[in-house]
Every structure is written in structure tokens, then in C-alpha cells.
Design an enzyme around this catalytic site. Sequence first.
Site, PDB file in Angstrom:
ATOM      1  N   ARG A 184     -32.674   6.585  35.563  1.00  0.00           N
ATOM      2  CA  ARG A 184     -31.522   6.106  36.332  1.00  0.00           C
ATOM      3  C   ARG A 184     -30.657   7.302  36.691  1.00  0.00           C
ATOM      4  NH1 ARG A 184     -27.095   3.221  32.343  1.00  0.00           N
ATOM      5  NH2 ARG A 184     -27.195   4.691  30.593  1.00  0.00           N
ATOM      6  N   THR A 201     -20.697  14.330  23.070  1.00  0.00           N
ATOM      7  CA  THR A 201     -22.156  14.397  23.251  1.00  0.00           C
ATOM      8  C   THR A 201     -22.675  15.830  23.224  1.00  0.00           C
ATOM      9  OG1 THR A 201     -22.107  12.376  24.579  1.00  0.00           O
ATOM     10  CG2 THR A 201     -24.058  13.757  24.774  1.00  0.00           C
ATOM     11  N   ASP A 227     -31.733   6.975  28.207  1.00  0.00           N
ATOM     12  CA  ASP A 227     -31.506   8.297  28.822  1.00  0.00           C
ATOM     13  C   ASP A 227     -31.990   9.416  27.904  1.00  0.00           C
ATOM     14  OD1 ASP A 227     -30.156   6.697  30.671  1.00  0.00           O
ATOM     15  OD2 ASP A 227     -28.181   7.156  29.853  1.00  0.00           O
ATOM     16  N   TRP A 250     -27.744   9.612  36.727  1.00  0.00           N
ATOM     17  CA  TRP A 250     -26.515   9.965  36.006  1.00  0.00           C
ATOM     18  C   TRP A 250     -25.466  10.535  36.958  1.00  0.00           C
ATOM     19  CZ3 TRP A 250     -25.933  14.729  32.311  1.00  0.00           C
ATOM     20  CH2 TRP A 250     -24.701  14.655  31.663  1.00  0.00           C
ATOM     21  N   GLN A 307     -30.654   7.508  21.621  1.00  0.00           N
ATOM     22  CA  GLN A 307     -29.975   7.735  22.897  1.00  0.00           C
ATOM     23  C   GLN A 307     -29.675   9.223  23.067  1.00  0.00           C
ATOM     24  OE1 GLN A 307     -26.607   5.192  23.641  1.00  0.00           O
ATOM     25  NE2 GLN A 307     -25.950   6.323  25.434  1.00  0.00           N
ATOM     26  N   ASP A 308     -30.023   9.765  24.255  1.00  0.00           N
ATOM     27  CA  ASP A 308     -29.740  11.170  24.592  1.00  0.00           C
ATOM     28  C   ASP A 308     -30.444  12.148  23.656  1.00  0.00           C
ATOM     29  OD1 ASP A 308     -28.147  10.054  26.502  1.00  0.00           O
ATOM     30  OD2 ASP A 308     -26.262  10.910  25.811  1.00  0.00           O
ATOM     31  N   GLN A 322     -24.765   8.088  21.691  1.00  0.00           N
ATOM     32  CA  GLN A 322     -25.247   9.422  22.070  1.00  0.00           C
ATOM     33  C   GLN A 322     -25.406  10.312  20.839  1.00  0.00           C
ATOM     34  OE1 GLN A 322     -22.632   7.792  23.423  1.00  0.00           O
ATOM     35  NE2 GLN A 322     -22.386   8.269  25.606  1.00  0.00           N
TER      36      GLN A 322
END
Length: 558
Positions: A461, A319, A393, A463, A371-372, A349
Site C-alpha cells: 500500500r 518508529t 507494512d 505510504w 509490523q514494520d 511498529q
Amino acid sequence: MGVKKLAIASIASILLVACVVAVAISFTSKSNEDNSSNNTSNNKVDSHISTSTKSVHAICQSTDYKQTCEKSLARANNTNDPKDLIKVEFSATINDLSSVIKNSKSLIQEASKDPRTKDALHTCEGLLDVAIDDLRRSFDDINMLDLTKLQDYTDDLKTWLSAAITYQETCLDAFENTTGETGEKMKKLLKNAGELTSNGLAMVSSFGSVLKNLNLKIPGVNRRLLNTHERMLQEVNSNGLKPNVVVALDGSGQYKSVNEALRAVPQKNTQKFVIFIKAGVYNEYVEIPRKVNNVVFIGEGPTKTKITGSKNFADGTGTFKTATVGVNGDNFMAKDIGFENTAGPIKHQAVALRVSGDMAIFHNCQIDGYQDTLYVHSYRQFFRDCTISGTIDFIFGDASAVFQNCKMIVRKPMAEQACMVTAQGRKDRRGVGAIVMQNCQVLAEQDFLTAQPPIKAYLGRPWKEFSRTIIMQSSIDGFIAPEGWSVWAGNFALDTLFYAEYQNRGAGSNTNNRVNWRGYQKNIAPQVAAGFAPGPFIRADEWVKLSGVPYESGLMKV
């Protein structure tokens, strides 16, 4: 407790904490001149040793890993000079991390069969080098400690020590989904260094809290001028920016790629270096190296000038390394430009922009992914009038990151997935990291809104264990689930996180049915919310204010 005893206890507390941040306080007293010369000598030695031991015990009381603290300070050669004690702590951490890097090289051969593990080890080596660098500049700041600028020093030290913790944690994160025992071995190697770094942060953090709790001020405390950065921003603060170099795909500039232009930045650059990037789609991976500071990217519009890539986790890249653009230098600034990762939701990711440099500013930028999308990794960051899009996220990391007047746009994920706007990653309870959204808009694309079956979306949320996110004075659309926030896994971090909403508006801002976690704050006091505004939270009055970027220091009128 009586008033007199309370006063004595307060003074003792201040002396203790001042010791922690290396304020020169002496614990020794003179021996009676009437004692015999032998007794005087022995008493002085005994007193010195006893005082040193007491100093070590006192310093370590504020830490979470007291045994590790006392063991590290045992190397202080019976000194009771607070500066020497705190320097010993930092030196021990640096030596320990250096040893981890050395020992990790022996793991490369056993990890050769798993490319992800091998890549994680290489990632770790670079990350731990940066952690050591942050500890070294903390060490240097202790040497230059000035009582009249105490708050300034502790703010910087807390930022750098928090970042050192983040870099170690990012190293461990790199081993997720790898095979074998290498990740566990690295975790064991980093255990002591992690405890030492946490202890250093605890020592520094305790000073400010005592002053705040006792409502005391130190006369003459002034903010240290960030001279180099202020000069740079004052030069940037004009409508007629003169670029140092121009990048253009059609050959009308000095360079055709952003990477070529970056190589033109002088070594140890202390002045602004403006790279004007003409309209076009630049398909390249850009990384501003560590200590390549004061770089400014100026585009021709967030949808006209775009840097794009598609590295992703599913295809084998960790990532951290998927970022289309990675910012590692300090004092970076970007205006009127887009950053993109086109890997799509199926590739998991895939970072469009990773920011790992201190005092970074983004104005009128577009950051698109799934994502990310945006990795606000570490240090202090400010985003104004930016648009960030993604699915899961899509704003994550452990920087002290403030978003002002920005749009967070939720996109359609894969089937049976839910979306989370944030995933904040504060690992240490004293860490300075937080994601703060002020006067922002939380929106969704049409494809998300019309999806069948309906897709659930949350504000965030946790992490990491002490995840911290504050959404204030913002507009939240009605697609956000009534409970507002999502779990990470089971009950993880629900008691230790800090999530807060303040003066929000819109159909999704109703907090009546929000989660009932211990860490969630439905109603925070105005003064608590004000503490997360960019002026006090990231000391933005000293660097953002001078940039010419539209900016509100405190809470806004709603």
C-alpha cells in the site's frame, strides 16, 4: 515543428540541462570591439546581468517550486557560471536546514510535557544533520564535476538528494501521534528547505532524462570506480574470511557483545572490518554510526546467530528508534545472521532492522518481526537469499532496495487487521527510491492460513504520494487478495504511485482482478522491467558483483 527547428530545440535543451548539472557552458558573447570604451563597458555589464537572470530562469524551469528557486539563486551576485549557480542552490538549502535545527531547539521547552514530542524533536535534529551532510557531499561533487563521468555524478547526486528529502520527511513522520502544535510548527520550518531540496533534485534529474529522450550519448562516459568499496569487497570475496575481531557469548572471542566489537572499528575506516559473531542470541541494540563505514557482520547462520530486541511504538519509542539494529554507515555487509524484534503484533511498529547507509548488502539473513519489520530507509541496498517476516507494512521505506531470491513471509496479525507486505515511501516524484522484488517468494505462515475468520493480505500500500514497488519474476501464493494492493487512506496516492507486476507465477499472481488505479501497471514492457533489475537500477555491477554474493544483474530466464 521542422527538422531544423527540432534540432535547434534539442541542442538548446541539452545546453539547459547541462547548465543545471554545472557543465561549463557560457551564455555571454563578446561585444563589438568597434564600440566606444564606455558603451563597451556598459554593454558588458548589462549583458552579464541579463545573462545571469536568463540563466536563473532557465535553471528554475525544471523545478516544481520556481519562485523558491529564483529567490534562492538571487543570491548568486549576478554570476552566470553554472557551477556557482548550482552551488548557491545547495548552500541555500544547507543554511535553511541549519536554521531549522537552531529554531527547533526553542520548541523543546514547549514540548517537555509530551515525551513523544520531545523525542521527535531530538530525532529530527539527528536526521536533519544527515540531510545537511548529504547536501554537502552533493556540493563537493559539483566542484569535482568531470564531463566524461557525467552519468556517474548524476546517479550519485540523485541518490543523495533523494536521501536528503527522505531524512526531512522522516523528521516530520516522527511527530505522528504527538500532542500539541509542535509537529505543525516543524512542518512550517521545513517547508522552504523541502522545496529547495526538491528543486536541487529536479535540476540534476533533468539532464539524464533529456539524454535518454533524445537517445544521445556523451563520448567517453565511464563509471567512476568506487575504489574504497571495491577494495573492501574484493577482500571480502573469498571463502576464507579472516575476521578482525570475534564476538562470542561464551567468552571465546575478544568481545562478548556486538557493540563492544563495533567500538574497535578504526576512525575514518577505509578498509573492510570483519566482525565474526559466533552462534548465540545477542540481546542488545546495535547501531552502526554514520561514517563508520566498511563494516562486515558474519554470523554462523541466520537462525544460529541472532541479534534481538523488543523496542516498539506502543511503549513510547518512535518508529525510527525502535530498530534492534540500525545501519547508518556506508558499505555495510551482513551474511549468515538474523535480526529480530520480538515485540509482537500488539505493540504496533517495531523495527528489527533499519538500513540508512549507502551500498548495503545482506546475504542469507533472516529478519523477523511483525509490523514494520524491515525499514529500508534510504540510499542503495541489495538483499539476496534473505527471509523477511511480518504482518503490516513489514518492508517499508524509501531506499532503492532490490530483493533477489528472497522469501517474504506473512504472519498472523491482531484480530481485524489486514497484512501488507510493502509500504514504499517515495515523497518526491523524481526520487530514486523503490522496492523491487525479483525472483522472490511471497508466502504465509500456517497460523495465518488457518485463521478464522480468514485474514486479507496484500502486496503493498502507498505510504507516501509517489510510492513505487515492482514485483517481477516472483512466486505469489494464493492467499494474496485478488485485488493485489491496498489503499492507505481513501484515494490518497492512487493516481501518483507506480506499482507494477511482471512475469510472476503462482496462484496469487493472476492480475485479472487487480485494482484499477491509474498508478497501477498491470503489464509493463520488458525494457521497463529490465530497468529495475539491480544492474541498471542500483548500479550493482560496481559493488554487489564484487562481493562474492550470488547475483543476477538483469532479468532472469523464467
